[in-house]
Design a protein around this motif. Structure first.
Motif, mmCIF file in Angstrom:
data_model
loop_
_atom_site.group_PDB
_atom_site.id
_atom_site.type_symbol
_atom_site.label_atom_id
_atom_site.label_comp_id
_atom_site.label_asym_id
_atom_site.label_seq_id
_atom_site.Cartn_x
_atom_site.Cartn_y
_atom_site.Cartn_z
ATOM 1 N N ILE A 341 57.168 -30.271 -34.534
ATOM 2 C CA ILE A 341 57.729 -30.639 -35.844
ATOM 3 C C ILE A 341 59.127 -30.043 -36.008
ATOM 4 C CG2 ILE A 341 57.418 -30.400 -38.341
ATOM 5 C CD1 ILE A 341 54.375 -30.482 -37.798
ATOM 6 N N MET A 342 59.337 -28.835 -35.499
ATOM 7 C CA MET A 342 60.678 -28.238 -35.568
ATOM 8 C C MET A 342 61.722 -29.133 -34.898
ATOM 9 S SD MET A 342 59.820 -24.227 -34.798
ATOM 10 C CE MET A 342 61.515 -23.795 -34.451
ATOM 11 N N ILE A 343 61.343 -29.694 -33.733
ATOM 12 C CA ILE A 343 62.285 -30.574 -33.031
ATOM 13 C C ILE A 343 62.581 -31.805 -33.880
ATOM 14 C CG2 ILE A 343 62.730 -31.843 -30.895
ATOM 15 C CD1 ILE A 343 62.270 -28.870 -30.475
ATOM 16 N N ARG A 344 61.557 -32.353 -34.496
ATOM 17 C CA ARG A 344 61.746 -33.565 -35.286
ATOM 18 C C ARG A 344 62.635 -33.308 -36.511
ATOM 19 N NH1 ARG A 344 58.689 -36.833 -32.552
ATOM 20 N NH2 ARG A 344 56.540 -36.417 -31.984
ATOM 21 N N LEU A 345 62.587 -32.091 -37.039
ATOM 22 C CA LEU A 345 63.382 -31.775 -38.234
ATOM 23 C C LEU A 345 64.758 -31.208 -37.895
ATOM 24 C CD1 LEU A 345 60.661 -30.154 -40.541
ATOM 25 C CD2 LEU A 345 61.627 -32.445 -40.705
ATOM 26 N N ALA A 346 64.997 -30.940 -36.605
ATOM 27 C CA ALA A 346 66.289 -30.337 -36.209
ATOM 28 C C ALA A 346 67.429 -31.299 -36.507
ATOM 29 C CB ALA A 346 66.255 -29.995 -34.723
ATOM 30 N N GLN A 349 72.777 -29.269 -39.314
ATOM 31 C CA GLN A 349 72.872 -28.152 -40.254
ATOM 32 C C GLN A 349 71.985 -26.967 -39.844
ATOM 33 O OE1 GLN A 349 72.600 -31.465 -41.407
ATOM 34 N NE2 GLN A 349 74.833 -31.378 -41.647
ATOM 35 N N ASN A 350 70.809 -27.249 -39.303
ATOM 36 C CA ASN A 350 69.887 -26.134 -39.031
ATOM 37 C C ASN A 350 69.721 -25.829 -37.547
ATOM 38 O OD1 ASN A 350 68.193 -28.148 -37.997
ATOM 39 N ND2 ASN A 350 67.048 -28.340 -39.924
ATOM 40 N N ILE A 351 70.489 -26.481 -36.676
ATOM 41 C CA ILE A 351 70.260 -26.348 -35.245
ATOM 42 C C ILE A 351 70.477 -24.922 -34.745
ATOM 43 C CG2 ILE A 351 72.611 -27.013 -34.576
ATOM 44 C CD1 ILE A 351 69.338 -27.951 -32.785
ATOM 45 N N ALA A 352 71.454 -24.210 -35.318
ATOM 46 C CA ALA A 352 71.716 -22.832 -34.871
ATOM 47 C C ALA A 352 70.497 -21.948 -35.135
ATOM 48 C CB ALA A 352 72.943 -22.280 -35.597
ATOM 49 N N ARG A 371 56.867 -22.313 -21.920
ATOM 50 C CA ARG A 371 57.294 -23.567 -21.274
ATOM 51 C C ARG A 371 57.693 -24.606 -22.322
ATOM 52 N NH1 ARG A 371 55.933 -24.405 -15.914
ATOM 53 N NH2 ARG A 371 54.653 -22.801 -14.916
ATOM 54 N N LYS A 372 56.837 -24.757 -23.327
ATOM 55 C CA LYS A 372 57.145 -25.739 -24.370
ATOM 56 C C LYS A 372 58.413 -25.362 -25.128
ATOM 57 C CE LYS A 372 53.527 -28.550 -24.145
ATOM 58 N NZ LYS A 372 53.640 -30.013 -23.953
ATOM 59 N N SER A 373 58.643 -24.078 -25.313
ATOM 60 C CA SER A 373 59.835 -23.630 -26.028
ATOM 61 C C SER A 373 61.093 -23.970 -25.250
ATOM 62 C CB SER A 373 59.763 -22.120 -26.279
ATOM 63 O OG SER A 373 58.622 -21.797 -27.038
ATOM 64 N N VAL A 374 61.050 -23.765 -23.943
ATOM 65 C CA VAL A 374 62.215 -24.092 -23.110
ATOM 66 C C VAL A 374 62.471 -25.600 -23.151
ATOM 67 C CG1 VAL A 374 63.163 -24.041 -20.779
ATOM 68 C CG2 VAL A 374 61.841 -22.082 -21.625
ATOM 69 N N ARG A 375 61.404 -26.368 -23.071
ATOM 70 C CA ARG A 375 61.572 -27.823 -23.140
ATOM 71 C C ARG A 375 62.128 -28.228 -24.503
ATOM 72 N NH1 ARG A 375 58.207 -31.553 -19.185
ATOM 73 N NH2 ARG A 375 58.022 -30.103 -17.470
ATOM 74 N N ALA A 376 61.707 -27.520 -25.532
ATOM 75 C CA ALA A 376 62.193 -27.837 -26.872
ATOM 76 C C ALA A 376 63.702 -27.641 -26.977
ATOM 77 C CB ALA A 376 61.470 -26.964 -27.907
ATOM 78 N N ILE A 377 64.220 -26.638 -26.292
ATOM 79 C CA ILE A 377 65.673 -26.420 -26.294
ATOM 80 C C ILE A 377 66.378 -27.636 -25.697
ATOM 81 C CG2 ILE A 377 67.541 -25.002 -25.343
ATOM 82 C CD1 ILE A 377 65.585 -22.610 -25.444
ATOM 83 N N GLY A 378 65.835 -28.156 -24.604
ATOM 84 C CA GLY A 378 66.412 -29.355 -24.000
ATOM 85 C C GLY A 378 66.326 -30.555 -24.918
ATOM 86 N N ARG A 379 65.220 -30.688 -25.645
ATOM 87 C CA ARG A 379 65.081 -31.808 -26.586
ATOM 88 C C ARG A 379 66.085 -31.697 -27.724
ATOM 89 N NH1 ARG A 379 58.889 -32.220 -28.206
ATOM 90 N NH2 ARG A 379 59.758 -33.799 -29.617
ATOM 91 N N CYS A 380 66.368 -30.470 -28.142
ATOM 92 C CA CYS A 380 67.386 -30.263 -29.181
ATOM 93 C C CYS A 380 68.761 -30.720 -28.685
ATOM 94 C CB CYS A 380 67.440 -28.791 -29.588
ATOM 95 S SG CYS A 380 66.071 -28.268 -30.624
ATOM 96 N N ALA A 381 69.068 -30.394 -27.433
ATOM 97 C CA ALA A 381 70.358 -30.785 -26.860
ATOM 98 C C ALA A 381 70.494 -32.298 -26.847
ATOM 99 C CB ALA A 381 70.490 -30.226 -25.450
ATOM 100 N N ILE A 382 69.405 -32.994 -26.530
ATOM 101 C CA ILE A 382 69.453 -34.459 -26.454
ATOM 102 C C ILE A 382 69.524 -35.067 -27.853
ATOM 103 C CG2 ILE A 382 68.092 -36.491 -25.793
ATOM 104 C CD1 ILE A 382 67.024 -34.709 -23.446
ATOM 105 N N GLU A 385 73.781 -33.911 -30.593
ATOM 106 C CA GLU A 385 74.848 -33.851 -29.593
ATOM 107 C C GLU A 385 75.767 -32.656 -29.804
ATOM 108 O OE1 GLU A 385 78.327 -36.785 -27.761
ATOM 109 O OE2 GLU A 385 76.853 -37.552 -29.186
ATOM 110 N N GLN A 386 76.018 -32.308 -31.060
ATOM 111 C CA GLN A 386 76.926 -31.195 -31.343
ATOM 112 C C GLN A 386 76.403 -29.862 -30.819
ATOM 113 O OE1 GLN A 386 75.765 -33.382 -33.449
ATOM 114 N NE2 GLN A 386 77.465 -34.503 -34.375
ATOM 115 N N SER A 387 75.075 -29.806 -30.614
ATOM 116 C CA SER A 387 74.494 -28.540 -30.174
ATOM 117 C C SER A 387 74.304 -28.476 -28.661
ATOM 118 C CB SER A 387 73.123 -28.346 -30.843
ATOM 119 O OG SER A 387 72.178 -29.248 -30.283
ATOM 120 N N ALA A 388 74.673 -29.540 -27.950
ATOM 121 C CA ALA A 388 74.369 -29.620 -26.524
ATOM 122 C C ALA A 388 74.943 -28.430 -25.759
ATOM 123 C CB ALA A 388 74.894 -30.931 -25.952
ATOM 124 N N GLU A 389 76.204 -28.101 -26.045
ATOM 125 C CA GLU A 389 76.841 -27.022 -25.290
ATOM 126 C C GLU A 389 76.124 -25.691 -25.528
ATOM 127 O OE1 GLU A 389 81.350 -25.355 -24.520
ATOM 128 O OE2 GLU A 389 81.029 -27.277 -25.489
#
Length: 953
Positions: A341-346, A349-352, A371-382, A385-389
């Motif tokens: 749910i965190m990924i869906r709401l990212a 404004q709240n990505i940081a 493992r899921k947390s690391v994958r979640a970081i990648g999903r946030c990047a996708i 876009e502003q948070s990818a870097e």
């Protein structure tokens, strides 16, 4: 002393003693005996032999004793059906008892005795109890009807109990109303008759909302579920229901809260865009947040429902990100759901804040959660876009921890980031390559190989790195083997002079030393591509890949809408429709998100009609990429016909480009040369794929030949007006077909689709052995008969053929939608071409819609699904109706408004997609206005073109 004493007896001859006590004259002794019998029954002893003696105890005024006897009856009636009839008279008598508790007890027990022989005797007592003056008896009788329906549905319908239940919806007692709703709801899931009985109107809804405030939690849930199936007449009524349901959001019971949320979510669709909707959105957030302070099990159910809600309306919880942050003592199933749910709401404004949390989670001790947390970081990047870097930087920090499973998950998600943002973050590849030795999981190894192969031109030692994986090729997982094969082929196409030996080695391993069919097939495809046409191989293997998006894990919209209508049920926890896990469930009572009401179109029918279930078929949304048809048609199988000699196997060491050629389908094409040097050295043709490699034309052909004599279809109600046929166009020019030229069109005759082809031999030699096959397409078109072309077809001769098509083949969405990719084989080669099927040949003869159904469906389809077009037409409305009817476009109603003819029409596709049309025609103006409404917007462009072609010719 408590009743536990009845469970401790160990007397011998106990049954005999109990029998004597049951027949005692003393009431207290008789009651004690019945208690002993019930205790024995509870612990598993067989006391069925005492059935007559226990039944005799029914004749008593003692309520406690009567309850015990009824409990015994419920347990043993099924095993003693003949003796159970003895109790019928007592039931009938008890249903007339002055004490309402006894009347209710009798009717409750009647519903629990599942014996067909006595159900008919119980109808009259049940009918009386449904009209009893005491509400307690009436509410018990209502539930009894549902139980009786489960035993004998036909009996319940014949006796009129459903109508009596419907009358109870207007009862003055709220608990009676709730039980009547519960019974009708239960029955309606398996019976269409009950679904009709449960159809609500404004008056009934008003009474249900009144009862909502006074009945128990159980009753409130059933009433709310019932309200969720109601489509209000207008916005005012929808707002009124919402205002009366909203107080349930503060209820202490989580089930009541979720049922109220379900009602409001549905009604918000009707009120879309109004200020009232915004106020509802604000009211929905607090109760959902409150549910997350419950025990873990309730939290999980709430989170699964919230997951659906945020996919449908993320704005509801957009500002509540913190409540989804994981607590140290949350169970793993709650943690993972919160993470999703965190990924869906990212958002931007709240990505940081989200990234800081996820980085913290990646240092936890729970491996699955990390493992899921690391994958979640990648999903946030996708997703953002502003948070990818910043996400990539965070992943690099995690890689530096050198924790094995963290590193491997990071590499997997970095591969996805590379696909989302090509040529942007390649500078980190060197860091990734430093961790090659620590990769032991197949997914991580495959991801690393993909990265090396994709960016081989930027990695100096790419060949060395891939060769290190090749050393243990046979021991690798299939996923890794496939990726390694593709990676080395990519490397070869980018650096052919340095990697000739490496690619030969991997192709040999894949095709000769492996028994995995997927790996062998891919190896043969690559080998043949490289040995035949390196330029084509480069286009296929190094083709630009589609960008990935975070939306790929979202539920399909129609499934999401269905699950929103099942919030607070098991379907919303499983994220599957009830039909997927409830055996025997029918669609008698459909839950659908309603469309916003549309103005009623002019029609001969003006009264309101019930909504109609949509029959639109969802077309899979995976269009093939690229212009080459080879990749799509590569796996097609041509059966029986002109046999050819199979290609002889070749050793991989034979480095010659002059071998007898092997076609893409594994068949020898008569000495066609597939040689061709690749920069840096020649590639050999691969060994035979086995199986003989025979290509033939059996089972694929024509209905008849002999020209275009019968290109017309007759339509019921349209006289003898002919169906429209597009002019023939050239599909395969002779230059591309090695002398074979094919032109054609499509027609519909007597309810069947035909491909009308002119096949011309412009070569200097005769042609024969013709066979045809289609690739997967949007409407499942496949040849329905054999392709008959005179064999041999002499040079400079033509043949007309009409190939019957069926719509029973596999489906894959194409672009354009009616694009048809065709492979045709003869004794010279296999040729590929594509053509466009005119949309109107897919309209079926069963497209005439009833006026009431048309009106209901028009209102049910949202305004956003309406498209309009203006075009030129030279015929009047009468001739237009005839022309369209000949092509299975049927006029449902016609009206004249302000001098304009308004035609309301319906048509239906072969895959059950309905399209509704409004055609405005002015006798004094050649321009006509066409409006289309459908649930499947993809087809509207083709339907517009069909209208224009039919009416302009």
């Amino acid at each position: 002393m408590t009743d536990s004493k009845y469970f401790t007896t160990t007397k011998k001859g106990e049954i005999f003693e109990l029998k004597a006590e049951l027949n005692s004259e003393k009431k207290d002794r008789k009651k004690e005996a019945v208690k002993k019998v019930i205790a024995s029954m509870t612990v598993g002893k067989d006391v069925s032999s005492l059935f007559p003696d226990v039944v005799n105890c029914m004749q008593t005024d003692n309520l406690e004793l009567k309850k015990l006897v009824y409990l015994y009856l419920m347990n043993y009636a099924k095993s003693q059906p003949d003796m159970a009839i003895m109790a019928v008279n007592t039931f009938v008598k008890d249903c007339d008892d002055p004490n309402p508790l006894i009347r209710a007890l009798a009717v409750r027990t009647m519903g629990c005795i599942r014996v067909d022989k006595i159900t008919e005797y119980l109808c009259e007592p049940l009918r009386k109890c449904l009209k009893d003056e005491d509400p307690y008896v009436r509410k018990t009788a209502a539930v009894c009807v549902a139980k009786l329906h489960d035993i004998n549905a036909q009996l319940v319908e014949d006796q009129g109990f459903l109508d009596q239940l419907k009358d109870l919806l207007s009862d003055s007692n709220p608990m009676v109303v709730a039980n009547a709703v519960a019974a009708l709801s239960e029955i309606s899931d398996v019976s269409s008759s009950a679904a009709e009985a449960l159809e609500l109107n404004s008056q009934t809804v008003n009474k249900l909302c009144t009862a909502l405030n006074e009945c128990t939690e159980w009753g409130q849930i059933f009433i709310l579920d019932c309200l969720a199936t109601y489509n209000p007449r207008d916005d005012k009524e929808a707002q009124s229901v919402c205002e009366r349901v909203t107080p349930r959001l503060s209820h202490a019971n989580a089930a009541v809260v979720l049922s109220a949320v379900k009602v409001l979510m549905k009604y918000m669709e009707i009120l879309e865009g109004s200020s009232f909707t915004q106020s509802l959105i604000k009211k929905l957030a607090p109760p959902l947040v409150t549910l997350l302070s419950s025990e873990a099990e309730v939290q999980y159910v709430a989170l699964r429902n919230i997951n659906l809600i945020v996919q449908k309306r993320p704005e509801i919880l957009r500002n509540e990100m913190k409540v989804f942050f994981v607590k140290y003592n949350d169970p793993i199933y709650v943690k993972l759901e919160k993470l999703d749910i965190m990924i869906r709401l990212a958002n931007q404004q709240n990505i940081a804040q989200v990234l800081a949390e996820l980085k913290e989670y990646a240092t936890e001790v729970d491996v699955d959660f990390v493992r899921k947390s690391v994958r979640a970081i990648g999903r946030c990047a996708i997703k953002v876009e502003q948070s990818a870097e910043k996400c990539v930087s965070t992943l690099l920090d995690l890689i530096q921890t050198k924790v094995n499973y963290v590193v491997q998950e990071a590499i997997v998600v970095i591969k996805d980031i590379f696909r989302k943002y090509p040529n942007k973050y390649e500078s980190i590849i060197s860091t990734l390559c430093e961790n090659l030795d620590s990769l032991d999981e197949s997914e991580a190894r495959a991801s690393m190989i993909w990265i090396i192969g994709e960016y081989a031109e930027r990695i100096d030692n790419a060949a060395e790195l891939l060769e290190s994986f090749l050393e243990g090729f046979q021991d690798e997982n299939t996923q890794v083997q496939l990726q390694l094969l593709t990676g080395i082929v990519k490397l070869f196409l980018k650096r052919p002079s340095e990697t000739q030996e490496l690619v030969q080695q991997v192709l040999s391993l894949a095709t000769q030393d492996s028994d995995n069919p997927d790996l062998r097939d891919r190896g043969y495809i690559y080998w043949r591509l490289l040995s035949t046409d390196p330029a084509a191989a480069k286009e296929v293997v190094l083709a630009e890949k589609p960008l990935i998006s975070e939306d790929t894990d979202l539920l399909e919209p129609t499934l999401l809408d269905e699950l929103i209508c099942h919030i607070s049920s098991l379907a919303s926890v499983y994220h599957k429709p009830p039909s997927a896990f409830v055996e025997g469930r029918t669609s008698a009572r459909r839950f659908t998100l309603p469309a916003r009401a549309e103005p009623t179109p002019p029609s001969a029918q003006t009264e309101a009609s019930p909504p109609v279930a949509q029959q639109a078929t969802v077309i899979p949304s995976h269009p093939p990429q690229g212009d080459s048809l080879i990749g799509d048609l590569i796996g097609m199988d041509f059966g029986g016909g002109m046999p050819a000699q199979p290609a002889a196997p070749m050793p991989p060491a034979a480095m010659s480009n002059s071998h007898s050629g092997v076609d893409l389908l594994g068949a020898d094409l008569g000495g066609l040369q597939l040689g061709g040097a690749v920069s840096g050295g020649p590639m050999t043709a691969p060994p035979s794929a086995g199986g003989g490699g025979v290509v033939s034309s059996g089972g694929l052909g024509v209905v008849s030949s002999g020209g275009l004599g019968d290109l017309f279809s007759l339509s019921g109600g349209a006289g003898l007006t002919a169906g429209y046929v597009w002019p023939k166009t050239i599909w395969l020019p002779a230059a591309k077909g090695k002398g074979l030229e094919i032109s054609g069109t499509f027609s519909r005759r007597q309810g069947q689709i035909f491909m009308e082809c002119s096949i011309t031999n412009r070569a200097m030699q005769a042609m024969g052995g013709f066979a045809v096959q289609f690739n997967k397409n949007s409407f499942g078109l496949v040849p329905g008969a054999q392709l008959h072309v005179p064999s041999p077809l002499p040079a400079n001769q033509s043949s007309e053929t009409s190939l019957l098509l069926n719509t029973t083949g596999p489906i894959q969405r194409m672009d354009p939608l009616t694009n048809l990719q065709v492979a045709i084989k003869n004794n010279i080669d296999v040729f590929y071409f594509s053509c466009v099927v005119p949309m109107h040949v897919l309209f079926i003869e069963a497209g005439q819609m009833d006026r009431k159904v048309f009106l209901a469906m028009w209102k049910d389809i949202p305004a956003s699904n309406e498209v309009q077009k203006q075009f030129h037409c030279n015929v009047g409305s009468e001739m237009a109706q005839q022309k369209l009817a000949a092509n299975n476009v049927f006029t449902v109603a016609k009206r004249t408004v302000d001098g304009q003819d308004m035609l309301y029409q319906s048509l239906k596709f072969t895959n059950n997609i309905w399209v509704l049309a409004e055609l405005k025609m002015d006798p004094h103006n050649p321009n006509v206005q066409l409006a289309l409404k459908t649930q499947a917007l993809d087809v509207t462009k083709g339907v517009q073109e069909a209208y224009e072609a039919i009416l302009s010719n």
